[in-house]
Design a protein around this motif. Structure first.
Motif, PDB file in Angstrom:
ATOM      1  N   LEU A 138     -18.051   0.096 -11.385  1.00 25.59           N
ATOM      2  CA  LEU A 138     -18.694   0.616 -12.594  1.00 25.59           C
ATOM      3  C   LEU A 138     -17.800   1.673 -13.248  1.00 25.59           C
ATOM      4  CD1 LEU A 138     -21.463  -0.099 -13.765  1.00 25.59           C
ATOM      5  CD2 LEU A 138     -22.357   1.990 -12.744  1.00 25.59           C
ATOM      6  N   CYS A 139     -17.226   2.561 -12.398  1.00 19.74           N
ATOM      7  CA  CYS A 139     -16.330   3.608 -12.912  1.00 19.74           C
ATOM      8  C   CYS A 139     -15.136   2.982 -13.622  1.00 19.74           C
ATOM      9  CB  CYS A 139     -15.821   4.483 -11.774  1.00 19.74           C
ATOM     10  SG  CYS A 139     -17.054   5.592 -11.112  1.00 19.74           S
ATOM     11  N   LEU A 140     -14.577   1.926 -13.029  1.00 25.28           N
ATOM     12  CA  LEU A 140     -13.398   1.286 -13.626  1.00 25.28           C
ATOM     13  C   LEU A 140     -13.747   0.656 -14.963  1.00 25.28           C
ATOM     14  CD1 LEU A 140     -11.680  -0.476 -10.597  1.00 25.28           C
ATOM     15  CD2 LEU A 140     -10.901   1.516 -11.847  1.00 25.28           C
ATOM     16  N   ILE A 141     -14.882  -0.050 -14.981  1.00 23.93           N
ATOM     17  CA  ILE A 141     -15.275  -0.760 -16.207  1.00 23.93           C
ATOM     18  C   ILE A 141     -15.447   0.227 -17.359  1.00 23.93           C
ATOM     19  CG2 ILE A 141     -17.118  -2.106 -17.280  1.00 23.93           C
ATOM     20  CD1 ILE A 141     -17.521  -3.416 -14.504  1.00 23.93           C
ATOM     21  N   VAL A 142     -16.047   1.380 -17.058  1.00 23.97           N
ATOM     22  CA  VAL A 142     -16.270   2.366 -18.117  1.00 23.97           C
ATOM     23  C   VAL A 142     -15.080   3.307 -18.257  1.00 23.97           C
ATOM     24  CG1 VAL A 142     -17.749   4.245 -18.887  1.00 23.97           C
ATOM     25  CG2 VAL A 142     -18.754   2.259 -17.767  1.00 23.97           C
ATOM     26  N   GLY A 143     -14.540   3.768 -17.119  1.00 19.45           N
ATOM     27  CA  GLY A 143     -13.546   4.847 -17.131  1.00 19.45           C
ATOM     28  C   GLY A 143     -12.222   4.471 -17.762  1.00 19.45           C
ATOM     29  N   LEU A 144     -11.710   3.280 -17.450  1.00 19.53           N
ATOM     30  CA  LEU A 144     -10.397   2.922 -17.990  1.00 19.53           C
ATOM     31  C   LEU A 144     -10.391   2.849 -19.516  1.00 19.53           C
ATOM     32  CD1 LEU A 144      -9.010   0.356 -15.388  1.00 19.53           C
ATOM     33  CD2 LEU A 144      -8.432   2.758 -15.683  1.00 19.53           C
ATOM     34  N   PRO A 145     -11.335   2.115 -20.130  1.00 14.51           N
ATOM     35  CA  PRO A 145     -11.325   2.089 -21.607  1.00 14.51           C
ATOM     36  C   PRO A 145     -11.509   3.474 -22.219  1.00 14.51           C
ATOM     37  CG  PRO A 145     -12.736   0.366 -20.752  1.00 14.51           C
ATOM     38  CD  PRO A 145     -12.356   1.208 -19.589  1.00 14.51           C
ATOM     39  N   VAL A 146     -12.377   4.287 -21.619  1.00 12.09           N
ATOM     40  CA  VAL A 146     -12.591   5.629 -22.169  1.00 12.09           C
ATOM     41  C   VAL A 146     -11.304   6.452 -22.054  1.00 12.09           C
ATOM     42  CG1 VAL A 146     -13.826   7.795 -21.875  1.00 12.09           C
ATOM     43  CG2 VAL A 146     -15.073   5.651 -21.764  1.00 12.09           C
ATOM     44  N   GLY A 147     -10.645   6.371 -20.898  1.00 13.65           N
ATOM     45  CA  GLY A 147      -9.383   7.097 -20.707  1.00 13.65           C
ATOM     46  C   GLY A 147      -8.344   6.675 -21.723  1.00 13.65           C
ATOM     47  N   ILE A 148      -8.255   5.358 -21.957  1.00 11.67           N
ATOM     48  CA  ILE A 148      -7.282   4.848 -22.924  1.00 11.67           C
ATOM     49  C   ILE A 148      -7.609   5.365 -24.324  1.00 11.67           C
ATOM     50  CG2 ILE A 148      -6.473   2.748 -24.061  1.00 11.67           C
ATOM     51  CD1 ILE A 148      -6.910   1.355 -21.298  1.00 11.67           C
ATOM     52  N   ALA A 149      -8.899   5.315 -24.672  1.00  9.57           N
ATOM     53  CA  ALA A 149      -9.309   5.791 -26.001  1.00  9.57           C
ATOM     54  C   ALA A 149      -8.986   7.262 -26.173  1.00  9.57           C
ATOM     55  CB  ALA A 149     -10.807   5.548 -26.196  1.00  9.57           C
ATOM     56  N   MET A 150      -9.177   8.049 -25.092  1.00  9.32           N
ATOM     57  CA  MET A 150      -8.882   9.476 -25.176  1.00  9.32           C
ATOM     58  C   MET A 150      -7.395   9.722 -25.398  1.00  9.32           C
ATOM     59  SD  MET A 150     -11.228  11.087 -22.217  1.00  9.32           S
ATOM     60  CE  MET A 150     -10.484  12.708 -22.195  1.00  9.32           C
ATOM     61  N   ALA A 151      -6.571   8.937 -24.702  1.00 14.28           N
ATOM     62  CA  ALA A 151      -5.120   9.141 -24.819  1.00 14.28           C
ATOM     63  C   ALA A 151      -4.645   8.799 -26.219  1.00 14.28           C
ATOM     64  CB  ALA A 151      -4.397   8.294 -23.789  1.00 14.28           C
ATOM     65  N   ARG A 152      -5.323   7.848 -26.864  1.00 10.92           N
ATOM     66  CA  ARG A 152      -4.837   7.390 -28.160  1.00 10.92           C
ATOM     67  C   ARG A 152      -5.336   8.245 -29.303  1.00 10.92           C
ATOM     68  NH1 ARG A 152      -5.861   1.044 -28.288  1.00 10.92           N
ATOM     69  NH2 ARG A 152      -3.831   0.694 -29.152  1.00 10.92           N
ATOM     70  N   ASN A 153      -6.466   8.892 -29.116  1.00  7.06           N
ATOM     71  CA  ASN A 153      -7.063   9.616 -30.237  1.00  7.06           C
ATOM     72  C   ASN A 153      -7.521  11.007 -29.792  1.00  7.06           C
ATOM     73  OD1 ASN A 153      -8.513  10.513 -32.406  1.00  7.06           O
ATOM     74  ND2 ASN A 153      -9.467   8.538 -32.810  1.00  7.06           N
ATOM     75  N   PRO A 154      -6.864  12.050 -30.277  1.00  7.60           N
ATOM     76  CA  PRO A 154      -7.225  13.410 -29.866  1.00  7.60           C
ATOM     77  C   PRO A 154      -8.662  13.764 -30.188  1.00  7.60           C
ATOM     78  CG  PRO A 154      -5.255  13.404 -31.250  1.00  7.60           C
ATOM     79  CD  PRO A 154      -5.774  12.006 -31.226  1.00  7.60           C
ATOM     80  N   ARG A 155      -9.200  13.172 -31.251  1.00  8.41           N
ATOM     81  CA  ARG A 155     -10.579  13.479 -31.611  1.00  8.41           C
ATOM     82  C   ARG A 155     -11.548  12.970 -30.551  1.00  8.41           C
ATOM     83  NH1 ARG A 155     -11.148  11.920 -37.641  1.00  8.41           N
ATOM     84  NH2 ARG A 155      -9.466  13.289 -38.241  1.00  8.41           N
TER      85      ARG A 155
END
Lengths: 340, 352
Positions: free
Chosen positions: A154-171
C-alpha cells in the motif's frame, strides 16, 4: 491579484486568527456574564482562562460522525479488499509446509542479494530460528509478515507516485511536507482507534496504521533521491530532447533507485514496529505474544516473542538491504582498480 | 544569415525579474542591482551572431554568465528579455513539443563534468540522443559504434563511465553529442575539468573533427589559450556584459578594456599572431637595409613562432607571401619587436 494576496497574506492570517478567538469565546460555556467584566476584573490573566478554548474537539467529532456515516461504505469496500488480500496470502503461507517457506526465503535472498552466499545462509538461519524459538511462533510470524507485506505494498502504491510528484513540483512538496510531518509525529493510537471505528478490529486497522506510520520515509527518500540526481545529467537528457516521461523513467528513477531502496528498507522496519503496537488493538501476530507474556508477567515468554520479532526484522532488513546494494552496484559501478 | 543569433538578451535571477529589468536596461551595475533588489544579473544586453561552420568561443571568468548564455541557445534557461534565433527559428516562440523536436535535431551539448549517464554503458550513452529520436536499436548501435571509433574509444563500448578516465569520459560526451549529427555543437567548458596534457590532446582532436565536419560550434571556456587556439571569433563576457567580440588577433592586439587586457597579458603572442597581421605593406617598407638575398618566404597564415627562430638566428627578413606566391609584405626584427611587446589598450593605437 495573486500579488495582492501575497502582500497581505500575513494580515489575512491575523484576521483569521482573531476570528477564531472570537468564535471560541462565543461558543464557550464558561465565559463571564458580559464582555465588560474582562476589562474590570483582570483575574483571567493569572491562569489560562477556561473560555479561551478553541472548539476543535466539537468540530472534529461532528465532522467525524458525518464523515463515517456518509463514506462508511467506501471504507467497508477498502477494508473488504484488504481483508481478502490478507487472508488469501496468510492462508496460503500457513498451508504451505514450513520447510518450503524457509527454502522460498532462502532462494529470494540468494537472487535479491546478487548470489551472496553469506547473506543467504544467515537469512535462512534466522528464518528457521523464528519457529525454532517456539513452534507456536511460526504461524504468528506468517500473520505478521502478511500484514507488513500488504502494508508495504500500500505504501509503495501511494508513496512512490507522491514522492515523484513532490520531486517534480515544489508546490506539491510544500503542500505534502506538513502532512508527512503530521503523519510521523502524531501518536499512533490517535489513528489506530478511529481505524477500529472505520474498519473494525483485526488486521485492517493495523495495515492502515502501517501506511500512516511507514509511508513518510518512503515518500521523503523518493523525493530526495530524485532531486539529488546530478543536475548536469538531467540537463544532458534535456539537451537531447528527452520529454518528461523519458527523463523520469530513463534517468531520474534509475539514478534515484538506491535512495528509493533505502526508503523501502526504512518503510519495512517501521511497518514491523507498527505491527507490534497494533497488537494492542487486537491484531494477531507476534506482537500478540509479547502482549500476552507481559499480561501474565511471563518474562521468558515475552522475551522469546521479542526475539522472534527481531529475527523477523533481520530477515526483512537483510533482503531489502542486499537488493539495494545490488542495484547500487549496477547503477554506480565501483571504479575499476588500477593496475600498479 | 547567421546560424545563431542572440539579440539583446537579458537574464535576471530572482523572484521578480521583470520588475528589475528596467533598472538593468538603464545601465545599473550588477553590484548595485544586487544591493537594491536582491536580484542577480546573469546576462546584460548580450548580442552575438555566429556564422555557419565557425567556432565561436565565449570567454570569461566564473560568474561572468557564460554558462547561462550557452543554456539560452537550447533554452535550458529562458531569458528575461530578448531573442535567440537559431537557423531562422525563434527559439523563444517554440511550444514545449516543438522545443523538444528542436533539441533533438538542431543541436547537442557537451558538459563540463561530462553529464554522462552513470547507469548506462558507453555505447548506450553515445546512442542516447538517437534513442530519444526513436531510432531502432540496430541502427543506433551502428551509428554509436562509428562515433566511438571516431573518438578512439573502440574496445570500451561496454564499460560504464565510472570505469573510464576523465579524458575518456569527455570523449564519450563528445561522441554522444556528435552521434545525432546536429548542425550546432554547444560545449560548456568541455575541457576545463581535464588535466593540461589531455586537454590539449582533446583540443587537437576537436580541431581535427571540425576540419572534417564543419559544425557550428559554440564553445565556452575560461582559458584564453584554449579560446585563441579553437576560436574563429571570441566573445569576452564580464559580469554578464559582452565587452569585446573579435578574432583572436583583434583580442590580442586591441584589447577593448582593462579586463580584456588583464586576460591577454600573459599570452604567448608568437603562438597566436599570424604573419599577415604583423607585416608591413611593401609601399611602407624601407627596403634599403634589407638584403633580400637572405630573405625567407612564409605563408601569410603562418604563426610568428614558426619563423621566429629563423629571424633571430640569421637576422634575415621575412617575405610574406599569399597562396599564389605573390609578395604581400615584409617582416623584420623591428616588426617582431613591436608585435610581441605587450600593448595596453590606450596605447595600442600608436603601435598599430
Amino acid at each position: 491579484m495573486i500579488k495582492i494576496i501575497k502582500k497581505y497574506i500575513n494580515y489575512i492570517y491575523l484576521i483569521l486568527f482573531a476570528g477564531l478567538i472570537v468564535i471560541s469565546y462565543l461558543s464557550s460555556k464558561r465565559k463571564p456574564d458580559s464582555v465588560t467584566e474582562l476589562f474590570t476584573d483582570f483575574g483571567w490573566l493569572n491562569n489560562f482562562p477556561k473560555w479561551l478554548d478553541a472548539p476543535f474537539m466539537v468540530w472534529i467529532n461532528d465532522w467525524w460522525r458525518a464523515f463515517s456515516a456518509k463514506y462508511g461504505l467506501i471504507f467497508d469496500a477498502i477494508g473488504y479488499v484488504l481483508l481478502r488480500a490478507y487472508s488469501i496470502t496468510k492462508n496460503f503461507l500457513i498451508d504451505v509446509p514450513w520447510p518450503i517457506v524457509v527454502l522460498g526465503v532462502v532462494l529470494l535472498t540468494f537472487y535479491a542479494s546478487g548470489k551472496k552466499i553469506g547473506t543467504t545462509i544467515f537469512v535462512g538461519f534466522c528464518t528457521f530460528s523464528i519457529g525454532f524459538l517456539n513452534p507456536r511462533f511460526w504461524d504468528k510470524a506468517i500473520e505478521t509478515t502478511t500484514i507488513v507485506f500488504i502494508g508495504i505494498l500500500l505504501c509503495l502504491i501511494v508513496g512512490l507516485p507522491v514522492g515523484i510528484a513532490m520531486a517534480r513540483n515544489p508546490r506539491v512538496r510544500n503542500a505534502i511536507l506538513p502532512v508527512l510531518d503530521l503523519m510521523q509525529v502524531i501518536p499512533s493510537f490517535c489513528y489506530l482507534i478511529p481505524g477500529i471505528i472505520l474498519f473494525g478490529l483485526g488486521a485492517i486497522p493495523a495495515i492502515i496504521g502501517i501506511f500512516i506510520y511507514a509511508c513518510p520515509p518512503l515518500i521523503r527518500l523518493t523525493d530526495l533521491g530524485i532531486r539529488l540526481v546530478d543536475k548536469e545529467v538531467i540537463e544532458a537528457a534535456e539537451s537531447f530532447g528527452a520529454n518528461k516521461k523519458q527523463k523520469l523513467w530513463g534517468v531520474q528513477l534509475p539514478l534515484a533507485l538506491p535512495n528509493i531502496m533505502q526508503g523501502i528498507n526504512q518503510c519495512t522496519m517501521m511497518a514491523l514496529a507498527m505491527v507490534v503496537i497494533a497488537s494492542m488493538i487486537g491484531t494477531r501476530g507476534l506482537g500478540d505474544e509479547v502482549l500476552l507474556g507481559l499480561q501474565q508477567l511471563n518474562v521468558g515468554s515475552s522475551l522469546e516473542a521479542g526475539l522472534a520479532i527481531v529475527l523477523l526484522a533481520i530477515v526483512f532488513d537483510r533482503i531489502t538491504q542486499a537488493y539495494g546494494e545490488k542495484i547500487q552496484e549496477r547503477t554506480q559501478p565501483a571504479k575499476k582498480k588500477k593496475a600498479i | 544569415m547567421a546560424k545563431i543569433e542572440v539579440k539583446n538578451v537579458y537574464k535576471i535571477f530572482g523572484t521578480d525579474p521583470i520588475d528589475v529589468l528596467p533598472q538593468v536596461k538603464e545601465g545599473a551595475t550588477k553590484e548595485k542591482v544586487l544591493e537594491d533588489t536582491g536580484h542577480t544579473v546573469g546576462l546584460d544586453n548580450v548580442s552575438i551572431s555566429v556564422e555557419e561552420g565557425e567556432t565561436f568561443v565565449c570567454m570569461g571568468l566564473s560568474g561572468s554568465g557564460k554558462s547561462t548564455l550557452i543554456r539560452h541557445l537550447n533554452r535550458l534557461i529562458d531569458p528575461t528579455a530578448g531573442e535567440v534565433i537559431v537557423n531562422g527559428t525563434n527559439v523563444m516562440q517554440l511550444k514545449e513539443k516543438e522545443l523538444i523536436e528542436f533539441r533533438k535535431h538542431e543541436m547537442s551539448m557537451v558538459f563540463q563534468r561530462f553529464g554522462l549517464f552513470p547507469h548506462k554503458t558507453v555505447i548506450q550513452n553515445v546512442a542516447y540522443g538517437l534513442e530519444i529520436q526513436g531510432k531502432e536499436i540496430e541502427e543506433r548501435n551502428k551509428i554509436a559504434m562509428s562515433q566511438i571509433e571516431a573518438v578512439g574509444l573502440q574496445g570500451f563500448e561496454y564499460q560504464y563511465p565510472s570505469q573510464l578516465s576523465g579524458g575518456m569520459q569527455q570523449r564519450v560526451g563528445l561522441a554522444r553529442a556528435l552521434a545525432t549529427n546536429p548542425g550546432i555543437l554547444l560545449m560548456d567548458e568541455a575541457f576545463s575539468a581535464l588535466d593540461p596534457l589531455i586537454r590539449s590532446d582533446m583540443q587537437k582532436q576537436l580541431l581535427e573533427l571540425q576540419s572534417e565536419l564543419k559544425k557550428t560550434i559554440f564553445f565556452i571556456t575560461h582559458d584564453l589559450d584554449e579560446s585563441l587556439k579553437l576560436g574563429d571569433h571570441i566573445g569576452i563576457l564580464n559580469h554578464g556584459r559582452l565587452v569585446q567580440v573579435g578574432t583572436p588577433e583583434d583580442i590580442i592586439m586591441k584589447p577593448a578594456d582593462d579586463y580584456v587586457e588583464a586576460f591577454v597579458k600573459d599570452v604567448n603572442r608568437a603562438k597566436v599572431l599570424r604573419a599577415r597581421t604583423v607585416m608591413v605593406k611593401p609601399d611602407k617598407f624601407n627596403g634599403k637595409d634589407v638584403k633580400l638575398s637572405e630573405s625567407y618566404k612564409v605563408d601569410g597564415d603562418a604563426f610568428i613562432e614558426e619563423f621566429l627562430p629563423k629571424v633571430l638566428q640569421d637576422r634575415s627578413t621575412i617575405v610574406v607571401v599569399d597562396n599564389k606566391g605573390d609578395t604581400m609584405g615584409y617582416i623584420t626584427e623591428k616588426e617582431l619587436a613591436i608585435s610581441l611587446t605587450k600593448t595596453s589598450h590606450n596605447e595600442s593605437a600608436k603601435t598599430f
